[in-house]
Design a protein around this motif. Structure first.
Motif, PDB file in Angstrom:
ATOM      1  N   VAL A   1      -3.636 -50.749  36.472  1.00 53.31           N
ATOM      2  CA  VAL A   1      -2.691 -49.931  36.715  1.00 53.31           C
ATOM      3  C   VAL A   1      -2.002 -50.088  37.787  1.00 53.31           C
ATOM      4  O   VAL A   1      -0.370 -49.852  37.505  1.00 53.31           O
TER       5      VAL A   1
ATOM      6  N   SER B   1      -4.531 -57.027  28.480  1.00 54.45           N
ATOM      7  CA  SER B   1      -3.343 -55.895  28.831  1.00 54.45           C
ATOM      8  C   SER B   1      -4.299 -55.114  28.741  1.00 54.45           C
ATOM      9  O   SER B   1      -5.267 -54.882  29.271  1.00 54.45           O
ATOM     10  N   LEU B   2      -4.129 -53.322  29.130  1.00 54.26           N
ATOM     11  CA  LEU B   2      -4.230 -52.579  29.581  1.00 54.26           C
ATOM     12  C   LEU B   2      -5.140 -52.237  28.421  1.00 54.26           C
ATOM     13  O   LEU B   2      -6.352 -52.164  28.404  1.00 54.26           O
ATOM     14  N   GLY B   3      -5.516 -52.517  27.656  1.00 56.20           N
ATOM     15  CA  GLY B   3      -5.626 -52.015  26.505  1.00 56.20           C
ATOM     16  C   GLY B   3      -7.454 -52.861  25.867  1.00 56.20           C
ATOM     17  O   GLY B   3      -7.890 -52.595  25.805  1.00 56.20           O
TER      18      GLY B   3
ATOM     19  N   ARG C   1       8.027 -49.625  48.771  1.00 53.89           N
ATOM     20  CA  ARG C   1       9.213 -49.413  49.821  1.00 53.89           C
ATOM     21  C   ARG C   1       7.840 -48.384  50.930  1.00 53.89           C
ATOM     22  O   ARG C   1       8.021 -47.248  51.700  1.00 53.89           O
TER      23      ARG C   1
ATOM     24  N   ILE D   1      -8.739 -51.334  37.277  1.00 55.68           N
ATOM     25  CA  ILE D   1      -8.314 -51.656  35.965  1.00 55.68           C
ATOM     26  C   ILE D   1      -6.639 -52.205  35.686  1.00 55.68           C
ATOM     27  O   ILE D   1      -6.300 -51.875  33.883  1.00 55.68           O
TER      28      ILE D   1
ATOM     29  N   ASP E   1      -6.549 -33.604  34.462  1.00 48.95           N
ATOM     30  CA  ASP E   1      -5.093 -33.912  32.837  1.00 48.95           C
ATOM     31  C   ASP E   1      -4.515 -34.542  33.186  1.00 48.95           C
ATOM     32  O   ASP E   1      -4.165 -34.674  31.996  1.00 48.95           O
ATOM     33  N   LEU E   2      -4.753 -35.529  33.798  1.00 52.42           N
ATOM     34  CA  LEU E   2      -3.872 -37.156  33.257  1.00 52.42           C
ATOM     35  C   LEU E   2      -4.726 -37.297  32.700  1.00 52.42           C
ATOM     36  O   LEU E   2      -3.566 -39.163  31.824  1.00 52.42           O
ATOM     37  N   GLN E   3      -5.208 -37.389  32.045  1.00 49.11           N
ATOM     38  CA  GLN E   3      -6.336 -38.125  30.582  1.00 49.11           C
ATOM     39  C   GLN E   3      -6.699 -36.913  29.623  1.00 49.11           C
ATOM     40  O   GLN E   3      -7.392 -38.533  28.596  1.00 49.11           O
TER      41      GLN E   3
ATOM     42  N   PHE F   1     -10.165 -40.821  34.794  1.00 50.57           N
ATOM     43  CA  PHE F   1      -9.042 -40.539  36.273  1.00 50.57           C
ATOM     44  C   PHE F   1      -9.384 -39.817  37.373  1.00 50.57           C
ATOM     45  O   PHE F   1     -10.457 -38.494  37.086  1.00 50.57           O
TER      46      PHE F   1
ATOM     47  N   ILE G   1      -8.379 -53.721  28.981  1.00 51.98           N
ATOM     48  CA  ILE G   1      -9.195 -53.569  29.821  1.00 51.98           C
ATOM     49  C   ILE G   1      -9.755 -52.669  29.472  1.00 51.98           C
ATOM     50  O   ILE G   1     -11.569 -51.958  29.418  1.00 51.98           O
ATOM     51  N   GLY G   2      -9.247 -51.790  28.619  1.00 52.91           N
ATOM     52  CA  GLY G   2      -9.766 -50.350  28.760  1.00 52.91           C
ATOM     53  C   GLY G   2     -11.025 -50.594  27.497  1.00 52.91           C
ATOM     54  O   GLY G   2     -11.880 -49.723  27.266  1.00 52.91           O
TER      55      GLY G   2
END
Lengths: 245, 230
Positions: free
Chosen positions: B54, B73-75, B15, B52, B89-91, B85, B77-78
């Protein structure tokens, strides 16, 4: 079409109330159609509903399965020995629960078609104390924050190398239940910080507040405010009569 | 073949009309510390989120270890790429600081003794030993930053992406982080760090990439000068 925020609040109350009352997929689908039509009239991007519902998709699937399994009625479609697993009644109940969540979420999107300032102003003009109106608007603002917080946690967990798709359900539930407390507590800390920040900026310093703008109902508002509650009350009475018979 | 390859990647947020990143071509090798610098809003954090998985690029391709990133998968990649980050606080999501550092290891089936040993090491190195039982969000900003870095490093990923790792760190802790990052680099692991801290970039980075308005305007092996200009 431009309507007063108070009119939209009444519409949300009517639509959500009926969604909670109805439990058959047919009626809920009709209600969803009305809600979607309203959102289209107010030029709301329907794609946003999908993104709001996406994090709750697994919960909806879970509720659907639970209802299918534990609310058996009607014809048995799948059974293990004498135990019915999937029944027509169970499927309808499950679909009803999921549709109810979708209708309530979609109806709540009507609140996103006006800004928080107008929301507070609308409530205050309805003689709701300013503090209470502000609290409600903050609570509404916190819902997406809370949703984002959950999404962040799930992303952060995976980026630590945990493949959530491969984790067995039992372990996954334990993991999520352990993560829930920090998420809730984190949200509370955020609320606390917000309260300090508000007070630091002089919230409630003066006992009386003045407002630059004043919301006025238009003719369209009066029409909607008559039609929506009247239709909702009629439908509730009809539903109660049907249940009584 | 580089470890992380970004080919002709462009990205626009849903958007939105204006692209955040346009035609990015970057390859990152192991054992090299690359700094990603540029003014606010130049697309640095967006680029790291694309690296990464996301975020997904609108066009172009990102490959990790030779395979398209979309196939991971994200896992997965992790396990290969550690990401710190911009906002710690986000992680941070565990109940205690020690749990936070050991989360990845414990959930990947490491022996309890190994987890405890590694947690103790990282808590000690990042001077968080006294906070082992504390709720992570009760820490100060600098402590949270150190914890976020420790929690990612404890997983010993093959590659690191650090978004503003020095924010909130004092000079002494920056030096500690610098030493550790150099040690990691010497052990053959690569990293990309986003930073506005020119002195830190100057000391640590071997390659500096400058982003401006979503485009790479300079990709230099020289350190110092390019970062100062950004």
């Amino acid at each position: 079409m431009k309507l007063d925020p108070r009119t939209k609040m009444v519409m949300v109350l009517c639509l959500s109330g009926l969604a909670l009352l109805y439990n058959t997929p047919g009626r809920l689908l009709l209600l969803l159609a009305v809600t979607v039509a309203m959102l289209l009239i107010f030029r709301f991007d329907l794609g946003a509903i999908g993104s709001y519902l996406k994090p709750f998709l697994s919960l909806m699937v879970f509720l659907f399965v639970i209802q299918c399994l534990f609310a058996p009625s009607g014809c048995v479609l799948l059974a293990v020995g004498p135990v019915p697993l999937v029944t027509t009644g169970g499927l309808l109940t499950g679909a009803g629960v999921v549709l109810r969540i979708v209708v309530v979420t979609a109806a709540a999107m009507l609140l996103a078609t006006f800004n928080a300032r107008d929301f507070i102003l609308g409530l205050v003009q309805w003689k709701v104390p300013y503090e209470l109106a502000f609290m409600v608007s903050i609570a509404l603002r916190f819902l997406p924050v809370f949703r984002d917080e959950l999404v962040n946690v799930v992303t952060a967990v995976q980026l630590r190398g945990v493949d959530l798709k491969k984790v067995p359900w039992g372990q996954k539930i334990t993991m999520y239940s352990r993560l829930l407390f920090p998420v809730i507590y984190g949200a509370m800390l955020k609320a606390q910080r917000l309260a300090v920040s508000m007070e630091a900026r002089g919230f409630r310093v003066y006992p009386r507040r003045t407002y630059l703008r004043r919301l006025e109902f238009s003719r369209a508002d009066y029409v909607v405010l008559t039609v929506f509650p009247a239709a909702a009350i009629a439908l509730v009475i009809r539903h109660i009569n049907l249940l009584a018979h | 073949m580089s470890f992380l390859e970004i080919d002709h990647v462009s990205f626009t947020f849903p958007r939105h009309d204006k692209p955040v990143l346009t035609e990015i071509d970057l390859h990152f090798d192991q054992a090299v510390i690359t700094a990603l610098v540029g003014p606010n809003g130049s697309g640095k954090t967006t680029l790291t989120k694309l690296m990464i998985g996301v975020l997904r690029p609108a066009c172009g391709e990102i490959r990790l270890d030779g395979r398209p990133l979309v196939e991971y998968s994200l896992g997965e990649i992790g396990r290969r790429v550690g990401y710190v980050f911009q906002n710690p606080d986000l992680q941070l999501f565990c109940g205690t600081v020690a749990e936070e550092v050991g989360f990845g290891l414990a959930n990947r089936g490491c022996q309890r003794e190994t987890v405890e040993e590694r947690v103790a090491f990282y808590l000690d190195y990042f001077e968080l030993k006294d906070y082992g039982g504390v709720f992570p969000l009760h820490l100060s900003q600098g402590e949270k930053q150190r914890l976020a870095i420790a929690a990612v490093l404890a997983n010993e990923p093959l590659f690191l992406v650090l978004d503003e790792p020095t924010v909130g760190l004092d000079a002494y802790r920056k030096r500690l982080l610098e030493d550790y990052l150099k040690k990691i680099s010497r052990s053959g692991r690569g990293m990309v760090l986003v930073s506005h801290d020119t002195a830190f970039v100057d000391r640590v980075a071997e390659r500096v990439v400058i982003l401006e308005n979503g485009r790479v305007i300079e990709d230099s092996g020289r350190k110092g000068k390019a970062a100062d200009e950004a």
